[in-house]
Structure formats: C-alpha cells, structure tokens
Design a protein around this motif. Structure first.
Motif, PDB file in Angstrom:
ATOM      1  N   PHE A   1     -16.744 -42.913  16.590  1.00 48.45           N
ATOM      2  CA  PHE A   1     -15.349 -43.226  17.505  1.00 48.45           C
ATOM      3  C   PHE A   1     -14.866 -42.336  17.876  1.00 48.45           C
ATOM      4  CE2 PHE A   1     -17.799 -47.011  16.887  1.00 48.45           C
ATOM      5  CZ  PHE A   1     -17.587 -48.380  15.914  1.00 48.45           C
ATOM      6  N   TYR A   2     -14.236 -41.360  16.803  1.00 47.88           N
ATOM      7  CA  TYR A   2     -13.726 -40.681  17.268  1.00 47.88           C
ATOM      8  C   TYR A   2     -14.298 -40.096  18.129  1.00 47.88           C
ATOM      9  CZ  TYR A   2     -10.041 -36.773  16.559  1.00 47.88           C
ATOM     10  OH  TYR A   2      -8.664 -36.351  16.314  1.00 47.88           O
ATOM     11  N   ARG A   3     -15.442 -39.205  19.035  1.00 43.18           N
ATOM     12  CA  ARG A   3     -15.859 -38.018  19.852  1.00 43.18           C
ATOM     13  C   ARG A   3     -15.707 -39.191  21.060  1.00 43.18           C
ATOM     14  NH1 ARG A   3     -16.733 -36.894  23.762  1.00 43.18           N
ATOM     15  NH2 ARG A   3     -18.278 -35.159  24.386  1.00 43.18           N
ATOM     16  N   LEU A   4     -15.615 -40.656  20.978  1.00 43.49           N
ATOM     17  CA  LEU A   4     -15.996 -41.392  22.478  1.00 43.49           C
ATOM     18  C   LEU A   4     -14.955 -41.774  23.031  1.00 43.49           C
ATOM     19  CD1 LEU A   4     -19.068 -43.515  20.966  1.00 43.49           C
ATOM     20  CD2 LEU A   4     -18.706 -41.843  22.946  1.00 43.49           C
ATOM     21  N   PHE A   5     -13.314 -42.357  21.906  1.00 43.24           N
ATOM     22  CA  PHE A   5     -12.576 -43.270  21.679  1.00 43.24           C
ATOM     23  C   PHE A   5     -11.309 -42.534  21.616  1.00 43.24           C
ATOM     24  CE2 PHE A   5     -16.081 -46.179  21.072  1.00 43.24           C
ATOM     25  CZ  PHE A   5     -16.051 -46.757  22.028  1.00 43.24           C
TER      26      PHE A   5
ATOM     27  N   ILE B   1      -9.554 -48.445  15.683  1.00 38.73           N
ATOM     28  CA  ILE B   1     -10.803 -49.532  16.178  1.00 38.73           C
ATOM     29  C   ILE B   1     -11.597 -49.091  14.756  1.00 38.73           C
ATOM     30  CG2 ILE B   1     -13.089 -50.500  16.753  1.00 38.73           C
ATOM     31  CD1 ILE B   1     -11.692 -49.458  19.317  1.00 38.73           C
ATOM     32  N   TRP B   2     -11.537 -48.295  13.731  1.00 34.33           N
ATOM     33  CA  TRP B   2     -12.740 -47.831  12.545  1.00 34.33           C
ATOM     34  C   TRP B   2     -11.577 -48.972  11.030  1.00 34.33           C
ATOM     35  CZ3 TRP B   2     -17.329 -47.437  11.701  1.00 34.33           C
ATOM     36  CH2 TRP B   2     -17.662 -47.756  10.401  1.00 34.33           C
TER      37      TRP B   2
ATOM     38  N   GLY C   1     -11.483 -29.813  22.029  1.00 31.74           N
ATOM     39  CA  GLY C   1     -10.767 -30.203  22.972  1.00 31.74           C
ATOM     40  C   GLY C   1     -12.115 -31.523  23.619  1.00 31.74           C
ATOM     41  N   PHE C   2     -12.790 -31.514  22.198  1.00 34.33           N
ATOM     42  CA  PHE C   2     -14.462 -32.677  22.596  1.00 34.33           C
ATOM     43  C   PHE C   2     -13.502 -34.221  22.732  1.00 34.33           C
ATOM     44  CE2 PHE C   2     -17.279 -28.556  19.983  1.00 34.33           C
ATOM     45  CZ  PHE C   2     -17.044 -28.775  21.866  1.00 34.33           C
ATOM     46  N   ILE C   3     -12.399 -34.083  22.155  1.00 36.42           N
ATOM     47  CA  ILE C   3     -11.430 -35.651  21.626  1.00 36.42           C
ATOM     48  C   ILE C   3     -10.616 -35.985  22.892  1.00 36.42           C
ATOM     49  CG2 ILE C   3     -10.730 -37.285  20.128  1.00 36.42           C
ATOM     50  CD1 ILE C   3     -12.534 -36.167  19.255  1.00 36.42           C
ATOM     51  N   PRO C   4     -11.193 -36.905  23.532  1.00 40.85           N
ATOM     52  CA  PRO C   4     -10.623 -37.846  24.798  1.00 40.85           C
ATOM     53  C   PRO C   4      -9.087 -38.268  24.527  1.00 40.85           C
ATOM     54  CG  PRO C   4     -12.659 -39.373  23.790  1.00 40.85           C
ATOM     55  CD  PRO C   4     -12.469 -38.117  23.083  1.00 40.85           C
ATOM     56  N   GLU C   5      -8.119 -38.499  25.699  1.00 40.89           N
ATOM     57  CA  GLU C   5      -7.328 -38.714  25.386  1.00 40.89           C
ATOM     58  C   GLU C   5      -7.091 -39.964  24.783  1.00 40.89           C
ATOM     59  OE1 GLU C   5      -3.941 -36.742  25.821  1.00 40.89           O
ATOM     60  OE2 GLU C   5      -5.187 -34.655  25.570  1.00 40.89           O
ATOM     61  N   ASP C   6      -5.626 -40.414  24.725  1.00 38.86           N
ATOM     62  CA  ASP C   6      -5.741 -42.092  24.580  1.00 38.86           C
ATOM     63  C   ASP C   6      -6.039 -43.118  25.456  1.00 38.86           C
ATOM     64  OD1 ASP C   6      -4.965 -41.706  21.865  1.00 38.86           O
ATOM     65  OD2 ASP C   6      -2.941 -41.976  22.384  1.00 38.86           O
ATOM     66  N   ILE C   7      -7.028 -44.489  25.296  1.00 34.95           N
ATOM     67  CA  ILE C   7      -7.443 -44.723  25.845  1.00 34.95           C
ATOM     68  C   ILE C   7      -6.439 -46.729  25.979  1.00 34.95           C
ATOM     69  CG2 ILE C   7      -9.520 -43.743  26.181  1.00 34.95           C
ATOM     70  CD1 ILE C   7     -11.000 -45.936  24.674  1.00 34.95           C
TER      71      ILE C   7
END
Length: 230
Positions: free
Chosen positions: A20-24, A31-32, A224-230
């Motif tokens: 979840f952390y990696r994708l979002f 979310i979790w 840098g594998f974690i995307p910015e907030d969506i």
C-alpha cells in the motif's frame, strides 16, 4: 496448523502495508488504518488456540496499525501519525453505525444470514467502545512516545529503539483497556486474565517482528520508491 496460519497472516499484513505504501504513498498508510481497525474488530470475536494459549484472533491486524503510525512518525512527523489515529477513530464509529443499521432491516423470508450477522455485529457496540478507548489511548501514547524517543535518539541506528519502546508500552495500554471494557463479565476471571496475557504477548511479538519492515519503509522512502501524496 494455527501457528502456521498465524505466521502467514503476520507476514501478509506487513507485506500488504509495504505494498500500500509503495503504490499510494502516505495515502496508502492512511488506507490501511481503517482496514486494520474494522477487520480486527470482527476477528477479535473469534477465540483460537495458538502456541498453547487461548487468544483472540484480531491481534495481528490490529497490532499492524502501530507499524503504520510508526512509519508515519518516522517519515512524515507526529502530525501525520496523529491524523492516522483520527482516521481510525472515525472508521470505527462509521462501521459501527452501518453494521447496526444493517441489523435493523427486516430480513426477507429467503434470507439466511441475519442470525449470523446478529452474532457478529450484535456485539459490536461494546467491542467498538472498547476499541475506541484502547485505540485512542494507546495510539496517542504511541505517537507521543515515538516522537519523544526520536528527539532523544534521532540517529537511524536507533529506529529499532523508538519503534519498540513506543509500541510495546502502547500495546500494554491497549491490551489492558480493551480486555477489561470488551470482555469483563463475559468470561470468568481466569479466562479474562489468560486473554489479556495472551493478547499482550502476541502483540508484543508482532511489535518485535515488525522492526525490519519499518527499516524497509524508511529505505523505500529515501530511495524515492514512494510516490507523492495522491
């Protein structure tokens, strides 16, 4: 058999959090929190024999919420972790209201799940009250304690200290409050004590074993594998 399933569920929870952390990104951690809170409050109604002790089932998924708030505290600060606690509170309240509303509907003559829903969700108000108190007190302590230890020992090599020092005391608070509010009067005192001891022991183990995963979450964020907030 239960022991293997417990270990598999433990690993699945940690890997789902990282997924979840990696994708979002940070949103995935938020979310979790409601997933953990709602699923744990249903699973906690089931008693299982594991490692030779009698324990409630919801320990793993509930304890995983402490890993989430610790990741938030480490990577984003105290305010972000406190926001996750609020998300958990509101999720529990909303789920209780919606589950209870479902029981008020008159079932069809062809319905076959109403009685099962009553057995599960009919107990929800007391369980949710216990969860709200336990979740609130323990998570507030966890967020405060993690921030305290991070200020005292800010170096990365002490992440394991602040993760475990904050979570293990918070889990003790959680187990005491939840066991007394949720189950006092429902079980004999010896069973109640056994539930408390087994619950805290299993949560303590989860807290200990989640340490490598907070290091992975920190590494993923810094690489840098974690995307910015969506």
């Amino acid at each position: 058999m239960n022991e293997y399933l417990w270990i598999a569920m433990l690993l699945a929870n940690f890997l789902f959090i990282l997924l979840f952390y990696r994708l979002f990104g940070k949103t995935g951690l938020y979310i979790w929190i409601p997933i953990a809170a709602i699923v744990a409050n249903i699973q906690v109604l089931k008693l299982v024999d594991i490692f030779g002790i009698n324990a409630t089932l919801g320990n793993i998924v509930y304890a995983s919420s402490f890993l989430v708030t610790d990741i938030l505290s480490e990577n984003y600060g105290k305010k972000s972790a406190a926001r996750a606690v609020l998300v958990g509170f509101l999720s529990l309240i909303a789920s209780m209201c919606l589950f209870q509303a479902a029981l008020w509907f008159q079932p069809s003559s062809d319905d076959w799940v109403q009685e099962s829903m009553k057995n599960i969700f009919g107990l929800m108000p007391r369980i949710v009250l216990a969860s709200l108190l336990a979740f609130g007190l323990s998570q507030i302590h966890d967020v405060w304690s993690y921030s305290f230890w991070k200020k005292k020992w800010p170096a990365d090599r002490f992440i394991w200290v602040r993760n475990n020092a904050s979570t293990m005391i918070s889990q003790l608070i959680d187990s005491v409050v939840f066991t007394l509010v949720a189950f006092a009067g429902q079980f004999p005192k010896d069973v109640l004590l056994q539930i408390f001891l087994s619950t805290y022991l299993l949560k303590w183990i989860v807290a200990l074993l989640d340490t490598p995963f907070i290091y992975l979450a920190v590494l993923m964020n810094r690489r840098g594998f974690i995307p910015e907030d969506i």
